[in-house]
Motif scaffolding. Structure first.
Motif, short mmCIF file in Angstrom:
data_model
loop_
_atom_site.label_atom_id
_atom_site.label_comp_id
_atom_site.label_asym_id
_atom_site.label_seq_id
_atom_site.Cartn_x
_atom_site.Cartn_y
_atom_site.Cartn_z
N GLN A 185 -11.82 10.08 5.42
CA GLN A 185 -12.01 11.42 4.84
C GLN A 185 -13.09 11.40 3.76
N LEU A 186 -14.18 10.69 4.01
CA LEU A 186 -15.23 10.57 3.00
C LEU A 186 -15.83 11.92 2.63
N ALA A 187 -15.96 12.81 3.60
CA ALA A 187 -16.57 14.11 3.33
C ALA A 187 -15.67 15.00 2.49
N ASN A 188 -14.38 14.77 2.57
CA ASN A 188 -13.43 15.60 1.81
C ASN A 188 -12.24 14.73 1.39
N PRO A 189 -12.46 13.79 0.49
CA PRO A 189 -11.39 12.86 0.11
C PRO A 189 -10.26 13.58 -0.61
N PRO A 190 -9.03 13.10 -0.43
CA PRO A 190 -7.89 13.72 -1.12
C PRO A 190 -7.94 13.46 -2.62
N SER A 191 -7.24 14.28 -3.37
CA SER A 191 -7.13 14.04 -4.81
C SER A 191 -6.33 12.77 -5.04
N LEU A 192 -6.42 12.22 -6.24
CA LEU A 192 -5.66 11.01 -6.55
C LEU A 192 -4.16 11.26 -6.39
N ARG A 193 -3.71 12.42 -6.80
CA ARG A 193 -2.28 12.74 -6.70
C ARG A 193 -1.84 12.78 -5.24
N LYS A 194 -2.64 13.46 -4.40
CA LYS A 194 -2.29 13.56 -2.98
C LYS A 194 -2.37 12.21 -2.30
N LEU A 195 -3.39 11.42 -2.63
CA LEU A 195 -3.54 10.10 -2.03
C LEU A 195 -2.37 9.20 -2.41
N ALA A 196 -1.97 9.26 -3.67
CA ALA A 196 -0.83 8.46 -4.13
C ALA A 196 0.44 8.83 -3.36
N LEU A 197 0.66 10.13 -3.16
CA LEU A 197 1.83 10.58 -2.41
C LEU A 197 1.79 10.10 -0.96
N GLU A 198 0.60 10.12 -0.37
CA GLU A 198 0.46 9.72 1.03
C GLU A 198 0.79 8.26 1.25
N VAL A 199 0.50 7.42 0.27
CA VAL A 199 0.76 5.98 0.45
C VAL A 199 2.06 5.54 -0.20
N GLY A 200 2.78 6.48 -0.84
CA GLY A 200 4.09 6.16 -1.37
C GLY A 200 4.11 5.54 -2.75
N THR A 201 3.17 5.96 -3.62
CA THR A 201 3.17 5.44 -4.98
C THR A 201 2.86 6.59 -5.93
#
Length: 272
Positions: A185-201
């Motif tokens: 998702q380089l063109a539209n990377p998730p926010s840090l908060r969303k990314l953290a939720l996606e990986v379970g941290t």
């Protein structure tokens, strides 16, 4: 200083002459290389994201590992330059104290590349200076790079000394998953908060563990990969700067050009 880049089949084998008594600093940004010196029957393999300082024979060949494109840099260093680094570090007794032997080569230091080290290599590879300005720039940047190598080496010594890691296996897997998500998702990377939720941290652990795992921040990683992709897209002269900008997620071509110039020191059109 020699910069190698090429796709599979284009960068294969290259014979290189190095002056007697010189040290060789090899840096691999992408892919992997095999160094084959005349004194040894076994190649020395250096993989992506690593660098090595080595003393070997005058004649050798370098080639990409099978199945990969490669970006790598070779810098020939005089003993005097290394001594200058040694004199500038309190308590450092010289590079010879770091020497070890692997497959017939005298290895002085092999370590991973940190974020600042990567930026130094890019500055060396893509600067537009000539003559004495370029010579002085290269020397200053190489000295800085060598100091960072030593710092990285000391950190690695702590890692193998029995000190507990900040990450367990689960956290490391989460960081690799985060990296995969960012790459997709380089063109539209998730926010840090969303990314953290996606990986379970959580966001705090994501920022700390990502930097520990990959020696750079999440933002720095995204920027690196965007700029790497930008260079690849710029090779297609049929693509307009605006098209490349859009593919990389920039709303305006001017924003992309500004980010590119800040990163590489030149306008995108200069790299076509």
């Amino acid at each position: 200083m020699v910069y190698f880049t090429g796709e599979v089949g284009k960068f294969q084998q290259m014979e290189i002459q190095i002056g007697a008594g010189c040290y060789q600093l090899w840096v691999v940004l992408k892919g992997g290389i095999a160094l084959h010196y005349s004194e040894s029957d076994q190649p020395f393999e250096l993989l992506e994201g690593r660098c090595v300082l080595v003393l070997a024979g005058e004649e050798f060949s370098a080639g990409s590992l099978p199945g990969s494109s490669v970006d790598a840099m070779l810098i020939s260093l005089s003993p005097e330059l290394l001594e200058k680094v040694a004199r500038g570090i309190d308590g450092f007794q010289g590079w010879e104290k770091l020497a070890s032997h692997q497959q017939g080569y005298q290895i002085y230091l092999e370590t991973k590349l940190g974020e600042v080290m990567l930026q130094i290599v890019r500055n060396l590879a893509f600067n537009e200076y000539e003559g004495c300005f370029k010579r002085h720039l290269v020397e200053m940047k190489v000295l800085e790079f060598l100091l960072l190598m030593l710092m990285q080496h000391r950190e690695q010594e702590v890692d193998v000394s029995g000190e507990p890691s900040l990450m367990d296996e689960k956290a490391l897997q989460q960081m690799h998953r985060a990296r995969e998500i960012l790459l997709s998702q380089l063109a539209n990377p998730p926010s840090l908060r969303k990314l953290a939720l996606e990986v379970g941290t959580n966001e705090s652990h994501l920022k700390r563990h990502f930097k520990e795992a990959f020696q750079q921040t999440v933002y720095g990683f995204v920027m690196d990969k965007r700029m790497e992709k930008a260079l690849a897209l710029l090779k297609d002269k049929d693509l307009k700067i605006a098209d490349i900008s859009e593919q990389l997620g920039y709303k305006h071509a001017t924003h992309f050009s500004a980010a590119f110039k800040k990163y590489f020191g030149g306008h995108p059109k200069d790299y076509r």
